[in-house]
Write a protein that holds these residues in place. Structure first.
Motif, PDB file in Angstrom:
ATOM      1  N   LEU A  12    -113.232  27.845 -21.499  1.00  0.00           N
ATOM      2  CA  LEU A  12    -112.246  26.741 -20.725  1.00  0.00           C
ATOM      3  C   LEU A  12    -112.966  26.150 -19.883  1.00  0.00           C
ATOM      4  CD1 LEU A  12    -108.890  28.970 -20.323  1.00  0.00           C
ATOM      5  CD2 LEU A  12    -109.396  27.008 -21.937  1.00  0.00           C
ATOM      6  N   LYS A  13    -113.952  26.769 -19.002  1.00  0.00           N
ATOM      7  CA  LYS A  13    -114.898  26.087 -18.010  1.00  0.00           C
ATOM      8  C   LYS A  13    -115.463  24.800 -18.722  1.00  0.00           C
ATOM      9  CE  LYS A  13    -118.621  26.879 -14.939  1.00  0.00           C
ATOM     10  NZ  LYS A  13    -119.448  25.684 -15.443  1.00  0.00           N
ATOM     11  N   GLN A  14    -116.331  25.189 -20.003  1.00  0.00           N
ATOM     12  CA  GLN A  14    -116.821  24.173 -20.929  1.00  0.00           C
ATOM     13  C   GLN A  14    -115.714  23.087 -21.101  1.00  0.00           C
ATOM     14  OE1 GLN A  14    -118.695  25.408 -24.272  1.00  0.00           O
ATOM     15  NE2 GLN A  14    -119.191  23.309 -24.987  1.00  0.00           N
ATOM     16  N   PHE A  15    -114.686  23.309 -21.558  1.00  0.00           N
ATOM     17  CA  PHE A  15    -113.661  22.399 -21.823  1.00  0.00           C
ATOM     18  C   PHE A  15    -113.285  21.281 -20.733  1.00  0.00           C
ATOM     19  CE2 PHE A  15    -109.133  21.149 -21.852  1.00  0.00           C
ATOM     20  CZ  PHE A  15    -109.065  20.167 -23.031  1.00  0.00           C
ATOM     21  N   VAL A  16    -113.022  21.987 -19.494  1.00  0.00           N
ATOM     22  CA  VAL A  16    -112.755  21.237 -18.244  1.00  0.00           C
ATOM     23  C   VAL A  16    -113.729  20.202 -17.993  1.00  0.00           C
ATOM     24  CG1 VAL A  16    -112.342  21.322 -15.585  1.00  0.00           C
ATOM     25  CG2 VAL A  16    -111.238  22.967 -17.269  1.00  0.00           C
ATOM     26  N   GLU A  17    -115.225  20.816 -18.117  1.00  0.00           N
ATOM     27  CA  GLU A  17    -116.334  19.913 -17.908  1.00  0.00           C
ATOM     28  C   GLU A  17    -116.450  18.776 -18.876  1.00  0.00           C
ATOM     29  OE1 GLU A  17    -119.539  22.972 -17.889  1.00  0.00           O
ATOM     30  OE2 GLU A  17    -119.178  23.237 -15.757  1.00  0.00           O
ATOM     31  N   GLU A  18    -116.027  19.040 -20.110  1.00  0.00           N
ATOM     32  CA  GLU A  18    -116.039  18.148 -21.136  1.00  0.00           C
ATOM     33  C   GLU A  18    -114.860  16.882 -20.722  1.00  0.00           C
ATOM     34  OE1 GLU A  18    -115.445  20.185 -24.712  1.00  0.00           O
ATOM     35  OE2 GLU A  18    -117.510  20.687 -24.790  1.00  0.00           O
ATOM     36  N   GLN A  19    -113.953  17.344 -20.287  1.00  0.00           N
ATOM     37  CA  GLN A  19    -112.695  16.582 -19.878  1.00  0.00           C
ATOM     38  C   GLN A  19    -112.985  15.753 -18.575  1.00  0.00           C
ATOM     39  OE1 GLN A  19    -109.972  16.148 -21.825  1.00  0.00           O
ATOM     40  NE2 GLN A  19    -111.248  17.315 -23.248  1.00  0.00           N
ATOM     41  N   VAL A  20    -113.831  16.282 -17.861  1.00  0.00           N
ATOM     42  CA  VAL A  20    -114.228  15.462 -16.633  1.00  0.00           C
ATOM     43  C   VAL A  20    -115.265  14.458 -17.133  1.00  0.00           C
ATOM     44  CG1 VAL A  20    -115.389  15.754 -14.644  1.00  0.00           C
ATOM     45  CG2 VAL A  20    -113.731  17.227 -15.038  1.00  0.00           C
ATOM     46  N   SER A  21    -116.045  14.782 -17.840  1.00  0.00           N
ATOM     47  CA  SER A  21    -117.361  14.054 -18.282  1.00  0.00           C
ATOM     48  C   SER A  21    -116.492  12.650 -19.368  1.00  0.00           C
ATOM     49  CB  SER A  21    -118.227  14.483 -19.103  1.00  0.00           C
ATOM     50  OG  SER A  21    -119.140  13.545 -19.666  1.00  0.00           O
ATOM     51  N   GLU A  22    -115.810  12.922 -20.163  1.00  0.00           N
ATOM     52  CA  GLU A  22    -115.185  12.039 -21.033  1.00  0.00           C
ATOM     53  C   GLU A  22    -114.003  11.233 -20.756  1.00  0.00           C
ATOM     54  OE1 GLU A  22    -113.597  14.234 -24.665  1.00  0.00           O
ATOM     55  OE2 GLU A  22    -115.514  15.138 -24.839  1.00  0.00           O
ATOM     56  N   HIS A  23    -113.428  11.544 -19.533  1.00  0.00           N
ATOM     57  CA  HIS A  23    -112.238  10.801 -18.945  1.00  0.00           C
ATOM     58  C   HIS A  23    -112.589  10.306 -17.538  1.00  0.00           C
ATOM     59  CE1 HIS A  23    -109.841  11.824 -22.688  1.00  0.00           C
ATOM     60  NE2 HIS A  23    -110.337  13.034 -22.388  1.00  0.00           N
ATOM     61  N   GLY A  24    -113.657  10.419 -17.149  1.00  0.00           N
ATOM     62  CA  GLY A  24    -113.939   9.567 -15.689  1.00  0.00           C
ATOM     63  C   GLY A  24    -113.370  10.298 -14.615  1.00  0.00           C
ATOM     64  N   TYR A  25    -113.001  11.556 -14.685  1.00  0.00           N
ATOM     65  CA  TYR A  25    -112.828  12.361 -13.436  1.00  0.00           C
ATOM     66  C   TYR A  25    -114.132  12.572 -12.612  1.00  0.00           C
ATOM     67  CZ  TYR A  25    -108.198  13.410 -15.716  1.00  0.00           C
ATOM     68  OH  TYR A  25    -107.155  13.315 -16.159  1.00  0.00           O
ATOM     69  N   GLY A  26    -114.036  12.431 -11.320  1.00  0.00           N
ATOM     70  CA  GLY A  26    -115.039  12.622 -10.423  1.00  0.00           C
ATOM     71  C   GLY A  26    -115.626  14.287 -10.373  1.00  0.00           C
ATOM     72  N   THR A  27    -114.313  15.031 -10.403  1.00  0.00           N
ATOM     73  CA  THR A  27    -114.616  16.465 -10.222  1.00  0.00           C
ATOM     74  C   THR A  27    -113.882  17.384 -11.191  1.00  0.00           C
ATOM     75  OG1 THR A  27    -113.349  16.781  -8.493  1.00  0.00           O
ATOM     76  CG2 THR A  27    -115.453  16.199  -7.840  1.00  0.00           C
TER      77      THR A  27
END
Length: 81
Positions: A12-27
């Motif tokens: 799940l941590k990896q999923f969150v990190e991917e979403q942050v990267s792919e969708h332009g979230y800052g954190t």
């Protein structure tokens, strides 16, 4: 703003990190806040739907109903600058 720590399994941590990267979230916090806002809105919408369903008989949703609704919208948009 309050702080809350959340423990996640590696997947799940990896999923969150991917979403942050792919969708332009800052954190990751921005991503999680967005998820919580969406869930909050979904919960409120569901409550309104349930309230409407239990409020008694409603209007017939026929052509006349939608025609009248379109008229109200068109008249409102003309009145509003």
């Amino acid at each position: 703003m309050a702080t809350m720590n959340v423990s996640l399994p590696d997947a799940l941590k990896q999923f969150v990190e991917e979403q942050v990267s792919e969708h332009g979230y800052g954190t990751s916090s921005e991503f999680v806040r967005n998820l919580i806002r969406h869930e909050h809105a979904r919960t409120q919408l569901r409550a309104l739907v349930v309230e409407g369903m239990t409020s008694g008989p409603g209007s017939d949703l026929d052509d006349a109903y939608f025609h009248q609704l379109r008229e109200r919208i068109n008249n409102h948009s003309v009145d509003t600058p």
